[in-house]
Design an enzyme around this catalytic site. Sequence first.
Site, PDB file in Angstrom:
ATOM      1  CE  LYS A  77      -2.531  -1.083   3.610  1.00 34.24           C
ATOM      2  NZ  LYS A  77      -1.859  -2.402   3.804  1.00 34.24           N
ATOM      3  CB  CYS A 169     -10.493   2.717  15.885  1.00 37.60           C
ATOM      4  SG  CYS A 169      -8.873   2.201  15.372  1.00 37.60           S
ATOM      5  CG  MET A 170      -6.946   3.519  18.288  1.00 41.99           C
ATOM      6  SD  MET A 170      -6.527   1.776  18.009  1.00 41.99           S
ATOM      7  CE  MET A 170      -5.522   1.448  19.438  1.00 41.99           C
ATOM      8  CG  MET A 336      -9.760  -2.927  15.184  1.00 43.86           C
ATOM      9  SD  MET A 336     -10.163  -1.705  16.434  1.00 43.86           S
ATOM     10  CE  MET A 336      -8.558  -1.077  16.831  1.00 43.86           C
ATOM     11  N   GLY A 373      -4.581   1.537  14.881  1.00 45.49           N
ATOM     12  CA  GLY A 373      -5.017   1.293  13.516  1.00 45.49           C
ATOM     13  C   GLY A 373      -4.630   2.387  12.551  1.00 45.49           C
ATOM     14  CD  GLN A 374      -8.511   6.045  11.878  1.00 47.07           C
ATOM     15  OE1 GLN A 374      -8.888   6.727  10.939  1.00 47.07           O
ATOM     16  NE2 GLN A 374      -9.047   6.147  13.073  1.00 47.07           N
TER      17      GLN A 374
END
Length: 750
Positions: A77, A169-170, A336, A373-374
């Site tokens: 990616k 998410c977090m 997650m 995650g991000q």
Amino acid sequence: MATRREFIKGSAAAVALSVMGVPAFGAQGDTQADTWVKGVCRYCGTGCGVLIGVRDGRAVAIKGDPNNHNQGVLCQKGMLLVPVIYAKDRLVRPHIRKNGKSSPLEPVSWEEAMKFATDKFAQVLKEDGPNAVAYYGSGQALTEESYLANKIWKGGFKSNNVDGNPRLCMASAVGGYMSTFGKDEPMGTYDDLDNATCFFIIGSNTSEAHPVLFQRIAKRKQSSSEVRVIVADPRRTNTSRIADMHLSFKPGTDLALLNGMAHVIVRDEMDNYRFHGKYCTFQKGDDAVTFDDYKAFLQDYTPEKVAEITGLAADDIVKVAHTFAQSSATTSLWCMGINQRTRGVWANNLIHNLHLLTGHIGRPGATPLSLTGQPNACGGVRDVGALAHLLPAGRVIGNQQHRNEVEDYWGIPRGSIPDKMGLHTIALFEAMAEGKVKAVFIHCTNPAHTLPHLNKHTKGLQTAFVVQTEAFMSAETLKYADVAFPAAFWCETDGVYGCTERRYALTEQAIKPQGEARPCVNILMDFAKRLGIDEKFIPYKNAEDIWEEWRKFNEKGPYNFFGITRARLRKESGIKWPCPSETHPGTNLRYVRGKDPLVPANHPDPIFFYGKPNAKATVFLRPYAPPFETADAEYPFVLTTGRVIDQWHSATMTGTVPELQRAYPTNFVEINPEDAKKLGIRNGDKVELETRRDKMVLPAVVTDVCMPGLVFTPFFDKNLLVNKLLHDAVDAVSKEPEYKICATRVRKAS
Ligand SMILES: Nc1nc2c(c(=O)[nH]1)N[C@H]1C(S)=C(S)[C@@H](COP(=O)(O)OP(=O)(O)OC[C@H]3O[C@@H](n4cnc5c(=O)[nH]c(N)nc54)[C@H](O)[C@@H]3O)O[C@H]1N2
Ligand SMILES: Nc1nc2c(c(=O)[nH]1)N[C@H]1C(S)=C(S)[C@@H](COP(=O)(O)OP(=O)(O)OC[C@H]3O[C@@H](n4cnc5c(=O)[nH]c(N)nc54)[C@H](O)[C@@H]3O)O[C@H]1N2
Ligand code: SF4
Ligand SMILES: [Mo]
């Protein structure tokens, strides 16, 4: 900036390898770049450093930054990020919907779009007050953007309705660190991956979601026969390929497994009494209890009882507990599978418990390291406090002293920031549907695609006035936007990302924004000033000014990164806080004397958990509780959702890259061969999933990744919005939705 001479020749082999899921060295793209600009990958929370090759004002190439933690390695990616900038469907002009939601989005001038947006916000603020407006942000936004938006909303409009996708998410990881240690953010870093002798990976598909970290773990595993890898995931993912033990247990039973491991560790006297006796307190709910109370509590979690709940063999539970405790250094990694649960905070607490009990903490290779995650959920949202219950640097809305500290720093009268928490994500979209929140500013996130229980929550987007910043036309949420502002994307502007390991790194501007797109700090400033926010409150010329204010905010306190100046960020490839002075190199081992600059050099103990007033970490007694929905006679399967390596969330970016899109063109349903056989389903057949919310037909992939009784779908494909199938039950503490588990019917579609 690097020169052309430093360029490593791009290699087709490197790209081919990376497309097979093997992160690669080398460069992708035009080899004629004449300058190289330093930045951070746009995608995951691994936060790989990149160098962007530029020629004649165009980005033409990319390679891994050899000086950042990824040491020049990128996954596919990252390697294929440059063409995303020039994708055909970039949003390059402001648009508005002149006559309500059913009229078309039409391109207009910036002036007209800004006026249209701010007229409506002004009207709502005047008629309905600050609680009727909201900001819904993102762990992909730049730190400067989230800091600015948080300040404008909480200090300017006096609305605490500031939330964002890190809630999805977090939030449970934040709740875990805050309750166990008193402050958010991990004590360890990626360096621990090079020193661990046991990896306990639970609810993380590291190989697909954090590929470059996975490569580092695999390398460590290869380096020594002593290293053990345990993967605890109901699916046999690619991550479990390198596992010595794969624990495939019933989804949603982690709490029992983790308590069971603690039971064995204490029973077999593998706990480190010298550690937990000195540094820990024990707590049941809000009440202090003793170690003996804890031991009594663990009697409910004998290997036999846990085997019954989880479906694991009792022997395996004993084995995994022994491996965890007896290694010389254990690192836990989770994501997650643990956080997106109605007991996500508790599951986080129980992972921390194992480290506190065994003393696997505060040494190289021994740490509970939550994977983010991000790319900027840590630095941008958690540290900045851009959630409905938070204020900057670990402060909370509910604490008057915290509010006053922030008000004083922002130069506004005490009492300006409302004392009531704002609405968390699910409550916010409910309030929008009910007409209580009338106008929302959505920034760098695509909720019409990614919220759970979409049939319910798109009503909020349909009802409220929606202003959205966006970079790609394909974003589902644009269907509901009343105003769309075109955003400068990635290296079209500059700003800081903070990744998993407390590392702040700068992406410098490499090229001009496409079309009429603007940096989002400029959009937010223009927006706020038109709504009467005083120039003196937001006196910034650019993102750098905002960074300087935010850096100085943290001259004192546990998030100290006063030493991370913009000038240093330009030179260095990321710096880990705490970092109190410009000469400080950054911190690997937080809370450790001699390593963490915030622990006094003469502190009597080698570890100092300064996050809590009593300087101790808490071992919590958290009983097992089942997930919100379990499989039953009516809905006999469990559906779980998650990621594939080549696609990013709603695929607005990865979907524009043919090499990535070809690897995973559509959503699908992964089903175990045993189940498939019983239901007469073959590979490629159409399968109908039906939950209590909705039903949907997807192609089948018959494989033994899922255990029998479990099916999995990715969620990137906007033509098959699987989030319509999901419920929106949230964790009692973190308010994070349980994306990972719902009950479903599965049948072959005609
Ligand atoms: N390629 C790619 N990478 C990404 C992203 C992306 O979209 N694409 N997104 C990024 C973001 S924002 C995030 S949050 C991360 C997410 O990263 P991960 O959490 O690693 O990825 P997921 O696929 O969501 O889920 C991880 C695993 O949880 C397991 N699981 C399901 N139920 C349970 C359970 O009850 N217990 C346990 N222990 N495990 C369970 C699933 O089987 C799955 O393999 O990825 C980041 N990286
Ligand atoms: N079923 C299911 N759903 C999930 C999850 C799951 O595991 N299962 N995981 C949840 C999690 S952990 C997360 S983090 C969320 C993520 O959910 P989202 O944040 O909604 O997903 P993205 O596709 O990353 O959305 C980012 C948006 O920002 C736009 N964008 C890209 N670059 C820029 C920019 O520079 N500026 C601006 N203004 N916009 C930009 C993109 O085009 C895209 O529309 O999804 C959640 N949803
Ligand atoms: S691992 Fe994550 S940050 Fe690194 S190159 Fe891949 S997507 Fe980008
Ligand atoms: Mo996420």
